[in-house]
Design an enzyme around this catalytic site. Structure first.
Site, PDB file in Angstrom:
ATOM      1  N   ASP A  63      13.530  14.182  -6.372  1.00  0.00           N
ATOM      2  CA  ASP A  63      12.467  15.462  -6.519  1.00  0.00           C
ATOM      3  C   ASP A  63      10.998  14.845  -6.167  1.00  0.00           C
ATOM      4  OD1 ASP A  63      12.079  13.718  -8.546  1.00  0.00           O
ATOM      5  OD2 ASP A  63      12.852  15.255 -10.259  1.00  0.00           O
ATOM      6  N   ASN A 131      14.617  17.096 -22.820  1.00  0.00           N
ATOM      7  CA  ASN A 131      15.603  18.260 -22.731  1.00  0.00           C
ATOM      8  C   ASN A 131      16.636  18.301 -22.011  1.00  0.00           C
ATOM      9  OD1 ASN A 131      14.415  18.287 -19.968  1.00  0.00           O
ATOM     10  ND2 ASN A 131      13.368  20.177 -20.116  1.00  0.00           N
ATOM     11  N   HIS A 133      17.202  17.360 -18.997  1.00  0.00           N
ATOM     12  CA  HIS A 133      16.915  17.632 -17.276  1.00  0.00           C
ATOM     13  C   HIS A 133      17.552  16.395 -16.685  1.00  0.00           C
ATOM     14  CE1 HIS A 133      12.340  16.723 -16.958  1.00  0.00           C
ATOM     15  NE2 HIS A 133      13.104  15.586 -16.782  1.00  0.00           N
TER      16      HIS A 133
HETATM   17  P1  PGA Z   1      10.913   9.181 -18.050  1.00  0.00           P
HETATM   18  O1  PGA Z   1      11.446  10.661 -17.198  1.00  0.00           O
HETATM   19  O2  PGA Z   1      11.623   8.192 -17.468  1.00  0.00           O
HETATM   20  O3  PGA Z   1       9.504   9.277 -17.674  1.00  0.00           O
HETATM   21  O4  PGA Z   1      11.251   9.448 -19.568  1.00  0.00           O
HETATM   22  C1  PGA Z   1      12.792  10.618 -17.163  1.00  0.00           C
HETATM   23  C2  PGA Z   1      13.260  12.270 -16.513  1.00  0.00           C
HETATM   24  O5  PGA Z   1      12.307  12.866 -16.980  1.00  0.00           O
HETATM   25  O6  PGA Z   1      13.962  12.262 -15.699  1.00  0.00           O
END
Ligand code: PGA
Length: 254
Positions: A63, A131, A133
């Site tokens: 992304d 959450n 995702h």
């Molecule tokens: P993070 O993000 O490794 O910074 O916790 C993970 C994500 O949102 O996929």
């Protein structure tokens, strides 16, 4: 799902580095799906410190923020250049992200999807949001989705605000691979560390298959490897079972 519980975040990241190294040793021109986020930093540090030869791989990140140029310090292109592409001397030609400042983001998403589909991905690396995702596929994303523009949730924007000088600067939209795009990868490797991810990990592995937890779509994948540390494993009801099958993350002895 193959669930590997490692003692701590460093050991979990090292296990993911091994997965990538094994693939690249076997297939030097592998097509790799990459992820950003704090969880991935030790993975890229480990790859950079290793002698893994990434000179022939092709990469596609999950992304990119809409509205940020590739040169913007908080773009995911900049994150990847600083942590992996620069140190491993990987060229622009072999490393791909959606272009965040493309004039037509929807058309850019379609172009990116087609570029991925033309050869597919041998391994897709994933983190997970608190959450649930994956990529920027926020809760209620279609399980059949393809690369497209998504609106970020307030929670995701708050989680990512720490990387920006002003929380209002966090973009509201991103171009993200879809859930079906991710499920097309031949192997999916998800890394989650820390207690803040424990509930999301339990929902992904043991909850119902539901768009409310986009990561639960990995229950449909035939080759999904979930690598967690003990803190991220702490809400799993069947934790004892996973530890019996793969003690310390090892392969089972038949
Ligand atoms: P993070 O993000 O490794 O910074 O916790 C993970 C994500 O949102 O996929």
């Amino acid at each position: 799902m193959k669930l590997l519980i490692l003692p701590d975040a460093a050991a979990a990241a090292a296990r993911v580095v091994d997965e990538i190294r094994d693939l690249v040793d076997e297939k030097p021109d592998a097509r790799l799906g990459l992820a950003t986020g704090g969880t991935m930093e030790p993975v890229y540090q480990g790859l950079v410190a290793s002698d893994a030869d990434l000179s022939r791989v092709t990469t596609f990140n999950l992304d990119e923020y809409v509205g940020l140029s590739p040169q913007h310090p908080q773009s995911y292109r900049s994150f990847m250049e600083a942590r992996l592409f620069g140190p491993k001397r990987m060229s622009r030609k072999q490393t791909h992200l959606p272009q965040g400042d493309a004039p037509d983001p929807e058309a850019e998403a379609d172009r990116y999807e087609a570029q991925i589909a033309d050869g597919g991905l041998d391994l897709q690396l994933l983190g997970i949001g608190a959450n649930g995702h994956i990529g920027f596929n926020e809760p209620t994303s279609s399980l059949g989705s393809r690369t497209r523009v998504k609106t970020l949730t307030r929670r995701t924007r708050d989680d990512n605000a720490r990387f920006f000088d002003d929380p209002d600067e966090v973009p509201r939209f991103a171009i993200t691979m879809g859930i079906a795009t991710i499920l097309d990868a031949r192997h999916v490797v998800l890394l989650a560390t820390g207690s803040a991810k424990a509930e999301a990990v339990a929902a992904m592995v043991e909850g119902p298959l539901s768009a409310v937890c986009p990561a639960s779509a990995l229950q449909l994948h035939r080759r999904a490897t979930i690598v967690v540390d003990e803190a991220a494993a702490s809400s799993l009801a069947l934790r004892d079972y996973y530890e019996t099958v793969h003690p310390g993350g090892a392969e089972p002895e038949l």
